[in-house]
Design a protein around this motif. Structure first.
Motif, PDB file in Angstrom:
ATOM      1  N   LEU A  28      27.463  43.974  28.029  1.00  0.00           N
ATOM      2  CA  LEU A  28      27.873  45.218  28.235  1.00  0.00           C
ATOM      3  C   LEU A  28      27.363  46.440  27.382  1.00  0.00           C
ATOM      4  N   LEU A  29      26.326  46.086  26.626  1.00  0.00           N
ATOM      5  CA  LEU A  29      25.432  46.903  25.911  1.00  0.00           C
ATOM      6  C   LEU A  29      24.084  47.124  26.532  1.00  0.00           C
ATOM      7  N   SER A  30      23.331  48.189  26.327  1.00  0.00           N
ATOM      8  CA  SER A  30      21.969  48.435  26.627  1.00  0.00           C
ATOM      9  C   SER A  30      20.945  47.728  25.915  1.00  0.00           C
ATOM     10  N   PRO A  31      20.218  47.018  26.670  1.00  0.00           N
ATOM     11  CA  PRO A  31      19.332  46.091  26.042  1.00  0.00           C
ATOM     12  C   PRO A  31      18.429  46.866  24.972  1.00  0.00           C
ATOM     13  N   GLU A  32      18.139  48.253  25.386  1.00  0.00           N
ATOM     14  CA  GLU A  32      17.405  48.727  24.342  1.00  0.00           C
ATOM     15  C   GLU A  32      18.021  49.421  23.115  1.00  0.00           C
ATOM     16  N   LYS A  33      19.497  49.000  22.825  1.00  0.00           N
ATOM     17  CA  LYS A  33      20.355  49.335  21.848  1.00  0.00           C
ATOM     18  C   LYS A  33      19.810  48.429  20.387  1.00  0.00           C
ATOM     19  N   LYS A  34      19.191  49.420  19.544  1.00  0.00           N
ATOM     20  CA  LYS A  34      18.627  48.448  18.272  1.00  0.00           C
ATOM     21  C   LYS A  34      19.500  49.149  17.092  1.00  0.00           C
ATOM     22  N   TYR A  35      19.546  48.273  16.128  1.00  0.00           N
ATOM     23  CA  TYR A  35      20.324  48.641  14.877  1.00  0.00           C
ATOM     24  C   TYR A  35      19.512  48.395  13.478  1.00  0.00           C
ATOM     25  N   GLU A  36      19.195  49.360  12.437  1.00  0.00           N
ATOM     26  CA  GLU A  36      18.623  49.291  11.437  1.00  0.00           C
ATOM     27  C   GLU A  36      18.864  47.769  10.387  1.00  0.00           C
ATOM     28  N   ASP A  37      18.149  47.301  10.304  1.00  0.00           N
ATOM     29  CA  ASP A  37      18.201  46.075   9.257  1.00  0.00           C
ATOM     30  C   ASP A  37      19.093  45.258   9.870  1.00  0.00           C
ATOM     31  N   GLN A  38      19.430  45.123  11.311  1.00  0.00           N
ATOM     32  CA  GLN A  38      20.433  44.137  11.681  1.00  0.00           C
ATOM     33  C   GLN A  38      19.766  43.635  13.143  1.00  0.00           C
ATOM     34  N   VAL A  39      19.970  42.313  13.282  1.00  0.00           N
ATOM     35  CA  VAL A  39      19.618  42.044  14.689  1.00  0.00           C
ATOM     36  C   VAL A  39      20.900  40.922  15.150  1.00  0.00           C
ATOM     37  N   VAL A  40      21.201  41.300  16.559  1.00  0.00           N
ATOM     38  CA  VAL A  40      22.141  40.294  16.950  1.00  0.00           C
ATOM     39  C   VAL A  40      21.328  39.388  17.856  1.00  0.00           C
ATOM     40  N   LEU A  41      21.613  38.184  17.353  1.00  0.00           N
ATOM     41  CA  LEU A  41      21.011  36.866  18.491  1.00  0.00           C
ATOM     42  C   LEU A  41      22.001  36.095  19.108  1.00  0.00           C
ATOM     43  N   SER A  42      22.005  35.928  20.437  1.00  0.00           N
ATOM     44  CA  SER A  42      22.843  34.879  21.103  1.00  0.00           C
ATOM     45  C   SER A  42      22.178  33.481  21.020  1.00  0.00           C
ATOM     46  N   LEU A  43      22.827  32.499  21.411  1.00  0.00           N
ATOM     47  CA  LEU A  43      22.396  31.267  21.370  1.00  0.00           C
ATOM     48  C   LEU A  43      21.269  31.181  22.353  1.00  0.00           C
ATOM     49  N   GLU A  44      21.330  31.729  23.612  1.00  0.00           N
ATOM     50  CA  GLU A  44      20.218  31.970  24.414  1.00  0.00           C
ATOM     51  C   GLU A  44      19.004  32.526  23.921  1.00  0.00           C
ATOM     52  N   ASP A  45      19.263  33.470  22.912  1.00  0.00           N
ATOM     53  CA  ASP A  45      18.054  34.051  22.519  1.00  0.00           C
ATOM     54  C   ASP A  45      17.347  33.146  21.455  1.00  0.00           C
ATOM     55  N   ILE A  46      18.112  32.464  20.702  1.00  0.00           N
ATOM     56  CA  ILE A  46      17.599  31.393  19.998  1.00  0.00           C
ATOM     57  C   ILE A  46      16.782  30.515  20.396  1.00  0.00           C
ATOM     58  N   MET A  47      17.241  30.055  21.858  1.00  0.00           N
ATOM     59  CA  MET A  47      16.297  28.812  22.755  1.00  0.00           C
ATOM     60  C   MET A  47      15.168  29.573  23.078  1.00  0.00           C
ATOM     61  N   ARG A  48      14.882  30.831  23.229  1.00  0.00           N
ATOM     62  CA  ARG A  48      13.697  31.357  23.642  1.00  0.00           C
ATOM     63  C   ARG A  48      12.502  31.205  23.005  1.00  0.00           C
ATOM     64  N   LYS A  49      11.385  31.145  23.586  1.00  0.00           N
ATOM     65  CA  LYS A  49      10.109  30.998  22.697  1.00  0.00           C
ATOM     66  C   LYS A  49       9.690  32.170  21.858  1.00  0.00           C
ATOM     67  N   ASN A  50       9.573  33.184  22.345  1.00  0.00           N
ATOM     68  CA  ASN A  50       9.242  34.510  21.603  1.00  0.00           C
ATOM     69  C   ASN A  50      10.550  35.461  21.070  1.00  0.00           C
ATOM     70  N   LEU A  51      11.053  34.564  20.013  1.00  0.00           N
ATOM     71  CA  LEU A  51      12.356  35.305  19.405  1.00  0.00           C
ATOM     72  C   LEU A  51      11.852  35.998  18.408  1.00  0.00           C
ATOM     73  N   VAL A  52      10.553  36.129  18.022  1.00  0.00           N
ATOM     74  CA  VAL A  52       9.989  37.181  17.103  1.00  0.00           C
ATOM     75  C   VAL A  52      10.205  38.596  17.615  1.00  0.00           C
ATOM     76  N   GLY A  53       9.858  38.478  18.973  1.00  0.00           N
ATOM     77  CA  GLY A  53      10.044  40.071  19.692  1.00  0.00           C
ATOM     78  C   GLY A  53      11.177  40.896  19.318  1.00  0.00           C
ATOM     79  N   LYS A  54      12.217  40.115  19.152  1.00  0.00           N
ATOM     80  CA  LYS A  54      13.717  40.600  18.824  1.00  0.00           C
ATOM     81  C   LYS A  54      13.706  41.416  17.741  1.00  0.00           C
TER      82      LYS A  54
END
Length: 186
Positions: A155-181
């Motif tokens: 329900l959030l825009s994928p472009e939404k970013k937060y200073e000094d905070q990163v929200v990762l889902s379990l699916e994100d963790i399985m991705r090869k290019n996690l650093v891009g987040k």
């Protein structure tokens, strides 16, 4: 907290509040979107959601992350519960979902499973990749808090970013290019 001579500090948390919002989101989506395979949890609740659910959801999410950023730990739980209640028109629907989530979250399949999913090996690999990709040196300190959630926040825009905070889902963790987040942090 992970850190070394490069002054890159990673803190990893599995916040009750954000995961509860994902739980609520998935219940809402299961009842408003026709999925071939429903999202967890599948709890058929046809009414009781606020008519401006998506707008309120975004506001609640932002407010909770803002409180985390301010490290306002004393009022997070109280206020977060009140904020989450604003997503519903029926108190009994909120109460039911809160109790259901709490039972799951405090069991072996909830918070503990999510924490263990992001193993030390994955954290160390992420850390090394971040140092290499973003060329972090010892001159500047960088603190990033990673909040783990069990499912994607749709329900959030994928472009939404937060200073000094990163929200990762379990699916994100399985991705090869996690650093891009983390690109927006540097």
């Amino acid at each position: 907290m992970y850190k070394d001579k490069y002054n890159l500090h990673l803190e990893i948390q599995t916040p009750f509040e954000l995961n509860f919002l994902i739980y609520i989101q998935n219940c809402y989506l299961n009842n408003t979107v026709n999925y071939e395979l429903p999202k967890f949890p599948y709890i058929p609740i046809e009414n009781g959601y606020h008519e401006k659910f998506k707008t309120r959801f975004n506001a609640v999410w932002d407010e909770i992350l803002l409180k985390y950023n301010r490290q306002d730990k004393t009022t997070i739980n109280e206020n977060s519960q009140l904020l989450a209640q604003s997503l519903f028109t029926k108190q009994e629907v909120f109460n039911y979902l809160y109790q259901s989530f709490s039972a799951w979250w405090k069991g072996l399949a909830g918070q503990m499973a999510i924490q263990n999913f992001f193993s030390n090996e994955k954290i160390n690999k992420l850390y090394a990749n971040m140092l290499e990709t973003y060329q972090v040196d010892g001159n500047d300190s960088k603190y990033i808090t990673i909040y783990l959630i069990y499912d994607n926040c749709q329900l959030l825009s994928p472009e939404k970013k937060y200073e000094d905070q990163v929200v990762l889902s379990l699916e994100d963790i399985m991705r090869k290019n996690l650093v891009g987040k983390f690109k927006h942090q540097f």
